[in-house]
Design a protein around this motif. Sequence first.
Motif, PDB file in Angstrom:
ATOM      1  N   SER A 188       4.301  36.042  58.099  1.00 34.45           N
ATOM      2  CA  SER A 188       5.520  36.832  58.254  1.00 34.45           C
ATOM      3  C   SER A 188       5.264  37.998  59.207  1.00 34.45           C
ATOM      4  N   TYR A 189       6.365  38.665  59.594  1.00 30.32           N
ATOM      5  CA  TYR A 189       6.267  39.875  60.389  1.00 30.32           C
ATOM      6  C   TYR A 189       5.785  40.990  59.465  1.00 30.32           C
ATOM      7  N   VAL A 190       4.880  41.819  59.951  1.00 32.69           N
ATOM      8  CA  VAL A 190       4.264  42.829  59.092  1.00 32.69           C
ATOM      9  C   VAL A 190       4.222  44.183  59.784  1.00 32.69           C
ATOM     10  N   SER A 191       3.997  45.211  58.990  1.00 35.42           N
ATOM     11  CA  SER A 191       3.655  46.506  59.559  1.00 35.42           C
ATOM     12  C   SER A 191       2.147  46.500  59.750  1.00 35.42           C
ATOM     13  N   ALA A 192       1.677  47.162  60.791  1.00 36.58           N
ATOM     14  CA  ALA A 192       0.258  47.117  61.122  1.00 36.58           C
ATOM     15  C   ALA A 192      -0.249  48.520  61.443  1.00 36.58           C
ATOM     16  N   THR A 193      -1.541  48.727  61.201  1.00 34.75           N
ATOM     17  CA  THR A 193      -2.195  49.982  61.525  1.00 34.75           C
ATOM     18  C   THR A 193      -2.964  49.804  62.828  1.00 34.75           C
ATOM     19  N   LEU A 194      -2.679  50.661  63.808  1.00 34.45           N
ATOM     20  CA  LEU A 194      -3.363  50.597  65.099  1.00 34.45           C
ATOM     21  C   LEU A 194      -4.604  51.480  65.066  1.00 34.45           C
ATOM     22  N   THR A 195      -5.715  50.950  65.573  1.00 36.55           N
ATOM     23  CA  THR A 195      -6.942  51.736  65.695  1.00 36.55           C
ATOM     24  C   THR A 195      -7.440  51.623  67.128  1.00 36.55           C
ATOM     25  N   ARG A 196      -8.123  52.662  67.589  1.00 33.29           N
ATOM     26  CA  ARG A 196      -8.657  52.682  68.952  1.00 33.29           C
ATOM     27  C   ARG A 196     -10.182  52.758  68.876  1.00 33.29           C
ATOM     28  N   ASN A 197     -10.826  51.852  69.592  1.00 34.72           N
ATOM     29  CA  ASN A 197     -12.277  51.826  69.663  1.00 34.72           C
ATOM     30  C   ASN A 197     -12.740  53.045  70.458  1.00 34.72           C
ATOM     31  N   GLU A 198     -13.622  53.852  69.885  1.00 31.86           N
ATOM     32  CA  GLU A 198     -14.033  55.092  70.551  1.00 31.86           C
ATOM     33  C   GLU A 198     -14.950  54.857  71.750  1.00 31.86           C
ATOM     34  N   PHE A 199     -15.567  53.674  71.855  1.00 31.00           N
ATOM     35  CA  PHE A 199     -16.486  53.412  72.967  1.00 31.00           C
ATOM     36  C   PHE A 199     -15.758  53.006  74.244  1.00 31.00           C
ATOM     37  N   ASP A 200     -14.816  52.047  74.130  1.00 26.86           N
ATOM     38  CA  ASP A 200     -14.132  51.585  75.338  1.00 26.86           C
ATOM     39  C   ASP A 200     -12.625  51.836  75.318  1.00 26.86           C
ATOM     40  N   GLY A 201     -12.079  52.433  74.236  1.00 26.53           N
ATOM     41  CA  GLY A 201     -10.665  52.785  74.185  1.00 26.53           C
ATOM     42  C   GLY A 201      -9.730  51.623  73.923  1.00 26.53           C
ATOM     43  N   VAL A 202     -10.240  50.459  73.525  1.00 27.82           N
ATOM     44  CA  VAL A 202      -9.415  49.283  73.271  1.00 27.82           C
ATOM     45  C   VAL A 202      -8.711  49.453  71.917  1.00 27.82           C
ATOM     46  N   GLU A 203      -7.373  49.169  71.889  1.00 31.29           N
ATOM     47  CA  GLU A 203      -6.609  49.247  70.654  1.00 31.29           C
ATOM     48  C   GLU A 203      -6.633  47.909  69.929  1.00 31.29           C
ATOM     49  N   SER A 204      -6.674  47.975  68.602  1.00 34.25           N
ATOM     50  CA  SER A 204      -6.548  46.767  67.791  1.00 34.25           C
ATOM     51  C   SER A 204      -5.623  47.079  66.623  1.00 34.25           C
ATOM     52  N   ALA A 205      -4.943  46.050  66.142  1.00 34.07           N
ATOM     53  CA  ALA A 205      -3.999  46.207  65.032  1.00 34.07           C
ATOM     54  C   ALA A 205      -4.480  45.378  63.852  1.00 34.07           C
ATOM     55  N   ALA A 206      -4.351  45.948  62.652  1.00 26.49           N
ATOM     56  CA  ALA A 206      -4.716  45.245  61.423  1.00 26.49           C
ATOM     57  C   ALA A 206      -3.492  45.193  60.511  1.00 26.49           C
ATOM     58  N   CYS A 207      -3.245  44.015  59.935  1.00 23.77           N
ATOM     59  CA  CYS A 207      -2.121  43.819  59.013  1.00 23.77           C
ATOM     60  C   CYS A 207      -2.288  44.743  57.816  1.00 23.77           C
ATOM     61  N   ASP A 208      -1.229  45.489  57.453  1.00 23.56           N
ATOM     62  CA  ASP A 208      -1.286  46.385  56.307  1.00 23.56           C
ATOM     63  C   ASP A 208      -1.283  45.634  54.981  1.00 23.56           C
ATOM     64  N   CYS A 209      -0.871  44.363  54.980  1.00 24.05           N
ATOM     65  CA  CYS A 209      -0.841  43.579  53.736  1.00 24.05           C
ATOM     66  C   CYS A 209      -2.192  42.979  53.403  1.00 24.05           C
ATOM     67  N   CYS A 210      -2.795  42.277  54.378  1.00 25.72           N
ATOM     68  CA  CYS A 210      -4.018  41.532  54.087  1.00 25.72           C
ATOM     69  C   CYS A 210      -5.235  42.015  54.876  1.00 25.72           C
ATOM     70  N   GLY A 211      -5.042  42.871  55.878  1.00 30.95           N
ATOM     71  CA  GLY A 211      -6.173  43.404  56.639  1.00 30.95           C
ATOM     72  C   GLY A 211      -6.600  42.545  57.807  1.00 30.95           C
ATOM     73  N   THR A 212      -5.918  41.440  58.074  1.00 26.78           N
ATOM     74  CA  THR A 212      -6.273  40.562  59.186  1.00 26.78           C
ATOM     75  C   THR A 212      -6.079  41.291  60.513  1.00 26.78           C
ATOM     76  N   VAL A 213      -7.063  41.160  61.416  1.00 31.57           N
ATOM     77  CA  VAL A 213      -6.941  41.760  62.742  1.00 31.57           C
ATOM     78  C   VAL A 213      -5.983  40.899  63.552  1.00 31.57           C
ATOM     79  N   LEU A 214      -4.953  41.541  64.100  1.00 31.60           N
ATOM     80  CA  LEU A 214      -3.910  40.806  64.839  1.00 31.60           C
ATOM     81  C   LEU A 214      -4.185  40.822  66.334  1.00 31.60           C
TER      82      LEU A 214
END
Length: 170
Positions: free
Chosen positions: A144-170
């Motif tokens: 399903s469509y989910v809300s996600a938490t965005l995080t930024r890698n401090e070494f190279d600045g790449v953003e990644s999103a993780a599902c707030d329900c199950c924690g899967t990296v999107l």
Amino acid sequence: MNLFGKLKCKKQGHNWNGCKCVRCGEVRDEGHHWRAGDDKLHYCTNCRKSEPHVWDGCKCKVCGATKHTFGDDGFCIHCGQGKVVGRYAGKRTELRLEHCSRCGKKTPHLAVICDNPNDPNYGAAYRSDCIPCGGVPFCPKCNSYVSATLTRNEFDGVESAACDCCGTVL
């Protein structure tokens, strides 16, 4: 129950409270007070008799319990209600079909609803984001469509999103 109660019922008739006689404890097969038990059965609150649900779409005809069958889009195939995609302290996030103020189309929206009965805003939606306009991510694990938490890698600045329900990296 007791002999005196049975004799009184034989002479004067039963004193029914729904399906059970309050004097002698005899049970009849009418007047049950049905309540949802689990996914398969409902039970009578007086005599504890249980029977399987009688489903009409996603609602039991007897006790009123609901069991939604969600399609790939996250909405119930019977009634169109959206899937709950997340629960937080005092809030739940669910899918809703609403008219978008940006694009004007009836599209899936993520709505955060107050789930705290003590809150004066109980049942009110805090925000409602248009999924096509806002680019809300789809989680393959939650389906399903989910809300996600965005995080930024401090070494190279790449953003990644993780599902707030199950924690899967999107």
